[in-house]
Design an enzyme around this catalytic site. Sequence first.
Site, PDB file in Angstrom:
ATOM      1  N   ILE A  52       0.717  -1.165  -0.073  1.00  0.00           N
ATOM      2  CA  ILE A  52       0.105  -0.095   0.172  1.00  0.00           C
ATOM      3  C   ILE A  52       0.929   1.221  -0.004  1.00  0.00           C
ATOM      4  O   ILE A  52       0.545   2.349  -0.698  1.00  0.00           O
ATOM      5  CB  ILE A  52      -0.883  -0.008   1.168  1.00  0.00           C
ATOM      6  CG1 ILE A  52      -1.924  -1.102   1.149  1.00  0.00           C
ATOM      7  CG2 ILE A  52      -1.860   1.248   1.292  1.00  0.00           C
ATOM      8  CD1 ILE A  52      -2.732  -1.594   2.244  1.00  0.00           C
ATOM      9  N   TYR A 190      -2.542  -6.187  17.424  1.00  0.00           N
ATOM     10  CA  TYR A 190      -2.617  -5.333  15.924  1.00  0.00           C
ATOM     11  C   TYR A 190      -3.911  -4.556  16.162  1.00  0.00           C
ATOM     12  O   TYR A 190      -3.942  -3.295  15.773  1.00  0.00           O
ATOM     13  CB  TYR A 190      -2.302  -6.244  15.054  1.00  0.00           C
ATOM     14  CG  TYR A 190      -2.586  -5.632  13.674  1.00  0.00           C
ATOM     15  CD1 TYR A 190      -1.468  -4.954  13.121  1.00  0.00           C
ATOM     16  CD2 TYR A 190      -3.755  -5.841  12.690  1.00  0.00           C
ATOM     17  CE1 TYR A 190      -1.739  -4.607  11.718  1.00  0.00           C
ATOM     18  CE2 TYR A 190      -3.894  -5.139  11.513  1.00  0.00           C
ATOM     19  CZ  TYR A 190      -2.923  -4.613  11.049  1.00  0.00           C
ATOM     20  OH  TYR A 190      -3.103  -3.990   9.899  1.00  0.00           O
ATOM     21  N   LYS A 194      -4.479  -0.274  15.787  1.00  0.00           N
ATOM     22  CA  LYS A 194      -5.042   0.287  14.672  1.00  0.00           C
ATOM     23  C   LYS A 194      -6.241   1.181  15.107  1.00  0.00           C
ATOM     24  O   LYS A 194      -6.595   2.002  14.692  1.00  0.00           O
ATOM     25  CB  LYS A 194      -5.515  -0.957  13.643  1.00  0.00           C
ATOM     26  CG  LYS A 194      -4.224  -1.496  12.680  1.00  0.00           C
ATOM     27  CD  LYS A 194      -3.502  -0.576  12.239  1.00  0.00           C
ATOM     28  CE  LYS A 194      -2.394  -0.779  11.494  1.00  0.00           C
ATOM     29  NZ  LYS A 194      -1.758  -0.246  10.687  1.00  0.00           N
ATOM     30  N   THR A 225      -1.424  -7.889  -0.494  1.00  0.00           N
ATOM     31  CA  THR A 225      -0.117  -7.422  -0.478  1.00  0.00           C
ATOM     32  C   THR A 225       0.559  -8.649   0.451  1.00  0.00           C
ATOM     33  O   THR A 225      -0.171  -9.504   0.743  1.00  0.00           O
ATOM     34  CB  THR A 225       0.056  -6.272   0.604  1.00  0.00           C
ATOM     35  OG1 THR A 225      -0.380  -6.598   1.821  1.00  0.00           O
ATOM     36  CG2 THR A 225      -0.731  -5.182   0.015  1.00  0.00           C
TER      37      THR A 225
HETATM   38  P1  NAP Z   1       3.288  -4.882   2.839  1.00  0.00           P
HETATM   39  O1  NAP Z   1       2.992  -5.229   1.543  1.00  0.00           O
HETATM   40  O2  NAP Z   1       4.038  -5.936   3.746  1.00  0.00           O
HETATM   41  O3  NAP Z   1       4.420  -3.620   2.780  1.00  0.00           O
HETATM   42  C1  NAP Z   1       4.973  -3.350   4.107  1.00  0.00           C
HETATM   43  C2  NAP Z   1       6.146  -1.970   3.831  1.00  0.00           C
HETATM   44  O4  NAP Z   1       6.359  -1.558   5.082  1.00  0.00           O
HETATM   45  C3  NAP Z   1       7.165  -2.562   3.014  1.00  0.00           C
HETATM   46  O5  NAP Z   1       7.976  -1.729   2.365  1.00  0.00           O
HETATM   47  C4  NAP Z   1       7.979  -2.880   4.163  1.00  0.00           C
HETATM   48  O6  NAP Z   1       9.450  -2.798   3.844  1.00  0.00           O
HETATM   49  C5  NAP Z   1       7.712  -1.790   5.347  1.00  0.00           C
HETATM   50  N1  NAP Z   1       7.919  -2.069   6.533  1.00  0.00           N
HETATM   51  C6  NAP Z   1       7.577  -3.056   7.433  1.00  0.00           C
HETATM   52  N2  NAP Z   1       8.003  -2.788   8.562  1.00  0.00           N
HETATM   53  C7  NAP Z   1       8.572  -1.539   8.649  1.00  0.00           C
HETATM   54  C8  NAP Z   1       9.129  -0.688   9.850  1.00  0.00           C
HETATM   55  N3  NAP Z   1       9.109  -1.209  11.022  1.00  0.00           N
HETATM   56  N4  NAP Z   1       9.506   0.497   9.745  1.00  0.00           N
HETATM   57  C9  NAP Z   1       9.523   0.894   8.248  1.00  0.00           C
HETATM   58  N5  NAP Z   1       8.833   0.309   7.407  1.00  0.00           N
HETATM   59  C10 NAP Z   1       8.549  -0.912   7.473  1.00  0.00           C
HETATM   60  O7  NAP Z   1       2.064  -4.157   3.782  1.00  0.00           O
HETATM   61  P2  NAP Z   1       0.961  -3.463   3.451  1.00  0.00           P
HETATM   62  O8  NAP Z   1      -0.367  -4.638   3.323  1.00  0.00           O
HETATM   63  O9  NAP Z   1       1.108  -2.824   2.284  1.00  0.00           O
HETATM   64  O10 NAP Z   1       0.659  -2.859   4.816  1.00  0.00           O
HETATM   65  C11 NAP Z   1       0.965  -1.396   4.848  1.00  0.00           C
HETATM   66  C12 NAP Z   1       0.092  -0.773   6.042  1.00  0.00           C
HETATM   67  O11 NAP Z   1      -1.199  -0.968   5.548  1.00  0.00           O
HETATM   68  C13 NAP Z   1       0.349  -1.426   7.120  1.00  0.00           C
HETATM   69  O12 NAP Z   1       0.338  -0.323   8.401  1.00  0.00           O
HETATM   70  C14 NAP Z   1      -0.670  -2.371   7.550  1.00  0.00           C
HETATM   71  O13 NAP Z   1      -1.074  -2.533   8.890  1.00  0.00           O
HETATM   72  C15 NAP Z   1      -1.963  -1.393   6.729  1.00  0.00           C
HETATM   73  N6  NAP Z   1      -2.890  -2.361   6.287  1.00  0.00           N
HETATM   74  C16 NAP Z   1      -2.863  -3.527   5.361  1.00  0.00           C
HETATM   75  C17 NAP Z   1      -4.235  -4.261   5.172  1.00  0.00           C
HETATM   76  C18 NAP Z   1      -3.953  -5.236   4.219  1.00  0.00           C
HETATM   77  O14 NAP Z   1      -4.656  -5.985   4.163  1.00  0.00           O
HETATM   78  N7  NAP Z   1      -2.812  -5.365   3.459  1.00  0.00           N
HETATM   79  C19 NAP Z   1      -5.229  -3.814   5.565  1.00  0.00           C
HETATM   80  C20 NAP Z   1      -5.446  -2.977   6.320  1.00  0.00           C
HETATM   81  C21 NAP Z   1      -4.184  -1.935   6.696  1.00  0.00           C
HETATM   82  P3  NAP Z   1      10.829  -3.492   4.524  1.00  0.00           P
HETATM   83  O15 NAP Z   1      10.596  -4.990   4.750  1.00  0.00           O
HETATM   84  O16 NAP Z   1      12.052  -3.112   3.944  1.00  0.00           O
HETATM   85  O17 NAP Z   1      10.738  -2.631   6.066  1.00  0.00           O
END
Ligand code: NAP
Length: 285
Positions: A52, A190, A194, A225
Site C-alpha cells: 500500500i 494489532y 489500529k 499485499t
Molecule cells: P506490505 O505489502 O507487507 O508492505 C509493508 C511495507 O512496510 C514494506 O515496504 C516494508 O519494507 C515496510 N515496513 C515493514 N515494517 C516496517 C518498519 N518497522 N518500519 C518501516 N517500514 C517497514 O504491507 P501492506 O499490506 O502494504 O501494509 C501497509 C500498511 O497498511 C500497514 O500499516 C498495515 O497495517 C496496513 N493495512 C494493510 C492491510 C492489508 O490487508 N494489506 C489492511 C489494512 C491495513 P521493509 O521490509 O523493507 O521494511
Amino acid sequence: MLIDMFKTLSFARGALFIPRVPLSVRMSSTRVEKKRILADKVAVITGSTQGIGFAIAQRLARDGAHVVVSSRKQHNVDRAVVTLKEEGLSVSGIVCHAGKAEDRDRLVTMVAEQHGGADFVVCAAGVNPLVGSTLGASEQVWDKILDVNVKSPALLLGQLLPHMEKRGECSVILVSSIAGYVPYPKLGPYNISKTALLGLTKTLAVELAPKGIRVNCLVPGIIKTNFGNVVVRETDFIHAMKKVYGMQRIGQPEDCVGIVSFLCSPDSSYITGQNIVVAGFSLKM
Ligand code: NAP
C-alpha cells in the site's frame, strides 16, 4: 406574486446555465490547462517500498510530488527508487525503521536539508508479529506493535512538525485498518494498535488545525499485499467478512491511492479528522 415567481425561475435557470460549448472542446481545454495537482510538493511516506505504501508513493509522484520513500531494508528502498525513477518520477529514498529513533532522525534531517521540508506525510509502516491470543502476547510483542504502529507516527510527526509548518498548508495521512473497527481473530494487539490510530487521527486533527495541518486516516479493508496474504491465511476473517463484503473481492493496493491523493490535494482543504474506510463495503457503526 407572479413577478416574484418569475424572478425565482430566472435565478434558478441562471444558476443552471451551461454554456453551449461542445463537451469535447471543454474537455480538451481542461486537459491543456491542467497542471499536475501536487507539483512542487514533497511527500514523505513510511513503509513505502512495497504494498500500500509503495502504491501511494507512486500515485503521489504521478500527481507531481517529489516522494521520499523509506523502509527498513536498503535493497527494498533501492528497488522502489529505481522502479519509480524508471517511470520518470521524482523520488529519493532512505532506510528508516519507523520504530527506531535514530532512523527517524536521519529521515527528518534528509527531508529538511535536501527538500526544505514536507507538505505531506503518510505513515504506512505497520507490523504484526503475533498470531494468537491477546492475553498471551508477551511484553516484547506489545512493545513492538505499539512502538511501530502507534508511537512512531506521533514521534515522527513531532519531529517533522517544524519542517511542515514552514511549508504552509500540509496534509497528514495515517494508515489504520478495518481491524481497528472489526477485530481480526488472533491479531488482538494489532487490532488495538489500529483502533488507537483512529483516535490519534482525531486528536492530532484538533491539535494541528491551527497550524494549517490537516490529519486524516486511510482505513483499508483486506488488501492483496504480502501483509494482507498473511492476514487471509492466518485468520478466519475473510469468511466472516464475506457476509458483509459488498464488493465480494479483496482490494488491490491501487484501490487505496485515490483517496490519499485527494486528501493531499487542495480539493480536500476543509476535511480533517476523518477516518475513511476503503474496504468494498460499508460498516454499520
Ligand atoms: P506490505 O505489502 O507487507 O508492505 C509493508 C511495507 O512496510 C514494506 O515496504 C516494508 O519494507 C515496510 N515496513 C515493514 N515494517 C516496517 C518498519 N518497522 N518500519 C518501516 N517500514 C517497514 O504491507 P501492506 O499490506 O502494504 O501494509 C501497509 C500498511 O497498511 C500497514 O500499516 C498495515 O497495517 C496496513 N493495512 C494493510 C492491510 C492489508 O490487508 N494489506 C489492511 C489494512 C491495513 P521493509 O521490509 O523493507 O521494511
